[in-house]
Design a protein around this motif. Structure first.
Motif, PDB file in Angstrom:
ATOM      1  N   THR A 137       2.395  -4.120 -11.661  1.00  0.00           N
ATOM      2  CA  THR A 137       1.795  -5.235 -10.933  1.00  0.00           C
ATOM      3  C   THR A 137       1.998  -6.524 -11.704  1.00  0.00           C
ATOM      4  OG1 THR A 137      -0.255  -6.163 -10.049  1.00  0.00           O
ATOM      5  CG2 THR A 137      -0.454  -4.741 -11.984  1.00  0.00           C
ATOM      6  N   ARG A 169       2.324   1.718  -3.488  1.00  0.00           N
ATOM      7  CA  ARG A 169       1.308   2.254  -4.390  1.00  0.00           C
ATOM      8  C   ARG A 169       1.126   3.754  -4.163  1.00  0.00           C
ATOM      9  NH1 ARG A 169       1.046  -1.390  -8.304  1.00  0.00           N
ATOM     10  NH2 ARG A 169       0.417  -3.460  -7.606  1.00  0.00           N
ATOM     11  N   GLU A 170       1.107   4.146  -2.905  1.00  0.00           N
ATOM     12  CA  GLU A 170       0.943   5.553  -2.567  1.00  0.00           C
ATOM     13  C   GLU A 170       2.112   6.385  -3.078  1.00  0.00           C
ATOM     14  OE1 GLU A 170      -1.180   8.751  -0.956  1.00  0.00           O
ATOM     15  OE2 GLU A 170      -1.768   6.640  -1.190  1.00  0.00           O
ATOM     16  N   ALA A 189       0.829  -1.206   0.000  1.00  0.00           N
ATOM     17  CA  ALA A 189       0.000   0.000   0.000  1.00  0.00           C
ATOM     18  C   ALA A 189       0.862   1.255   0.000  1.00  0.00           C
ATOM     19  CB  ALA A 189      -0.932  -0.007   1.208  1.00  0.00           C
ATOM     20  N   ALA A 190       1.971   1.240   0.725  1.00  0.00           N
ATOM     21  CA  ALA A 190       2.865   2.397   0.763  1.00  0.00           C
ATOM     22  C   ALA A 190       3.566   2.584  -0.580  1.00  0.00           C
ATOM     23  CB  ALA A 190       3.889   2.226   1.876  1.00  0.00           C
TER      24      ALA A 190
END
Length: 307
Positions: free
Chosen positions: A76, A69-70, A66-67
């Motif tokens: 992917t 992606r942020e 998630a980090a």
């Protein structure tokens, strides 16, 4: 690197001239003497700092997906369709891997060959986005480990986006000049991909760690991690002197150019500053024009179509 002509009619000519050089410089000097007359081989060049790094005493927490992606990760492995972005990234990766392959008799250049420097002429062209996605793609599709290094350290750098500004990193290594200690690498949710933050530093420490010092630290880091591919997210070439110094130790430079924004003279000036690297490659980012004969013009391969 080849010397460029003073008068360049077109940017394409400068790009072709920059990318037309051989990935590694030809050996200099007279032909080797017969085996019977050869002198004992010289010892390998010593790294600037101690190259041996002890294993980490305790596993560091991995940076979650998630980090990443942020911070801008768009790559992917589990993509349902082969999108234009993924296909273009695969082409870029293929070009980079070709330059990583060793050539006969050039073992001493291995440490330099494993260093890929990503930069741009000015800020806002997408070099950090490019660095992160190239590193993730290479780590996911090869058996070699990949280390993403934040050389930038600016307010919008990968270190800041990942919330790691207070951690030890590249600046710490450059300041301490001690590679016998554990390296402050952070694993990530992507297998074989690790991250080296920029490293906290005071204003005085940042000034003391000049471009040449950073270049020596990068070279020693490559010696300490001989199996790793190093991807450097480097400040823009026209913003600091870091890009010029690091190009002297990198095996290849990826110059990110924002389409329909960056001026021709800016790109030419940036290429001139990094042409001490044996291989320069241009990467056009944020293109909006698509024609029938351009790559990816016919949609995502494998995507479900609806009538």
């Amino acid at each position: 690197m080849t010397t460029g002509s003073v008068n360049r009619a077109h940017l394409v000519e400068r790009a072709l001239e920059a990318m037309g050089a051989s990935p590694l410089p030809a050996p200099l000097g007279p032909p080797a003497p017969p085996a019977a007359e050869r002198q004992p081989a010289e010892p390998a060049e010593r790294p600037v700092y101690a190259p041996a790094a002890r294993p980490l005493a305790e596993p560091r927490p991995a940076i979650p997906m998630a980090a990443l992606r942020e911070a801008g990760l768009a790559f992917t492995v589990e993509a349902k369709a082969r999108s234009k972005f993924m296909e273009e990234l695969a082409l870029v990766q293929h070009q980079l891997f070709r330059a990583l392959e060793p050539a006969v008799g050039e073992a001493r250049a291995a440490a330099r060959r494993q260093i890929i420097m990503v930069t741009s002429a000015r800020r806002g062209e997408g070099k950090s986005f490019t660095s992160l996605n190239i590193a993730a793609s290479m780590a996911s599709t090869t058996a070699r480990p990949v280390l993403l290094v934040d050389v930038d350290g600016g307010a919008s750098s990968l270190t800041a986006r990942l919330g790691l500004t207070a951690e030890r990193g590249l600046m710490t290594l450059a300041r301490e000049k001690d590679f016998s200690r554990e390296l402050p690498l952070r694993p990530t949710a992507i297998e074989r991909l690790s991250f080296l933050p920029h490293g906290s530093a005071t204003v005085a420490e940042a000034r003391a760690a000049n471009s040449d010092t950073l270049a020596l630290a990068i070279r020693s880091l490559a010696s300490a991690l001989p199996r790793h591919v190093l991807v450097l997210d480097t400040p823009p070439a026209l913003a600091t002197s870091d890009a010029q110094s690091l190009a002297a130790v990198a095996g290849q430079v990826v110059m990110v150019v924002q389409a329909e924004s960056t001026q021709r003279d800016e790109v030419e000036a940036a290429l001139d500053l990094v042409d001490n690297c044996p291989l320069l490659q241009l990467l056009l980012n944020r293109t909006r024009l698509t024609t029938n004969d351009s790559f990816g013009a016919h949609g995502d391969y494998g995507a479900t179509e609806h009538a």
